[in-house]
Design a protein around this motif. Structure first.
Motif: not given
Length: 305
Positions: A19-23, A69-79
């Motif tokens: 899952x997307x991650x927030x730091x 080949x295959x692809x995935x994406x994830x978002x890093x949220x910076x608070x």
């Protein structure tokens, strides 16, 4: 028989970055892919894991042993870190208090040990605060408080005297604002009437103080007779008043306060007399001397602390 070939269709590799991650700002997060033969991240990395701190979407393309080949994406949220604003460094007057308000956060930890949103301070010093917000991010701030001494009103004595027909200037010291009980707002006032004069003053720090002085009016006293032979010292007196008669034959001696009350009298007067003034309040007093010829003189003296 015609020749034949077998076609094998390999499944695509399954890559799941989660899952997307927030730091919180300033922190890094490590994204790790499963084991494959090759990795190509959108930031140019070719390793199985990357540690990143910048907000954004990170894409990974993997290649397995079959060359698929295959692809995935994830978002890093910076608070952002919480901003602690305790106001600028400031000062309070001695005896006053100041409320420091941190604002709304999840938790608080002051350098005083308090864990509330606000604290009341009365002492000089630097006060620190650490807070945690709803994103579990930590912020901190400090403020320095100075405690100003109160101004001191000083007329020089609690009681001042002025000769009848004359006036006296009352000067409490140098301040910013003055409010006298006479209604005046000047740094000094000149008075010729007996009574208590008071003033409220404010200094450059905004601190206030009150002071008063009693002014007594001295009504004509003849000191041109045998009083000129009598030595009275020290004047003003703090402890022991010395009276040297210098040949004057004295029948009695009395001491009066400024409102005419007798506070001491004696008929036993030698050439040299001493009087302990410790019990006297600060102010103006009068020594009345009656000679053996029934001549009377009054000598003024002042008691100071």
């Amino acid at each position: 028989t015609p020749s034949s070939k077998k076609l094998t269709v390999n499944a695509l590799p399954v890559v799941d970055l989660g899952a997307d991650v927030a730091v919180c700002f300033g922190e890094t997060h490590e994204f790790t892919a499963p084991v494959f033969d090759a990795y190509e991240w959108s930031n140019g990395a070719t390793t199985q894991s990357i540690a990143v701190a910048d907000a954004g979407v990170y894409t990974l393309t993997v290649t397995d042993a079959n060359g698929c080949s295959n692809t995935d994406a994830v978002e890093l949220i910076v608070n952002d870190l919480p901003v602690v604003d305790l106001g600028g460094d400031t000062g309070i007057c001695e005896g006053d208090n100041l409320t420091l308000d941190a604002g709304t956060f999840v938790s608080y930890e002051w350098s005083t040990g308090d864990v509330s949103q606000t604290i009341e301070v009365t002492e000089a010093g630097t006060y620190g605060l650490t807070v945690v917000d709803q994103n579990s991010c930590v912020g901190s701030g400090t403020v320095t408080i100075e405690v100003f001494d109160l101004p001191v009103v000083d007329f020089g004595a609690d009681t001042l005297s002025v000769e009848e027909g004359s006036s006296i200037e009352l000067n409490p010291g140098t301040f910013v604002n003055y409010v006298w009980n006479t209604g005046a707002t000047t740094p000094t006032i000149t008075v010729d009437t007996e009574g208590t004069y008071s003033v409220d003053v404010t200094d450059e720090n905004g601190c206030s103080a009150f002071g008063d002085v009693y002014v007594t009016v001295l009504i004509g006293i003849d000191e041109n007779g045998f009083a000129s032979f009598i030595q009275l010292y020290p004047n003003p007196v703090r402890e022991t008043l010395n009276v040297q008669m210098n040949g004057v034959s004295v029948r009695s001696m009395s001491i009066y306060n400024s409102i005419g009350e007798v506070i001491y009298t004696t008929q036993e007067v030698d050439e040299f007399f001493q009087f302990d003034t410790h019990s006297l309040a600060e102010g103006i007093y009068y020594l009345q001397v009656l000679s053996s010829k029934n001549e009377m003189e009054i000598i003024r003296f002042m008691k100071s602390n």
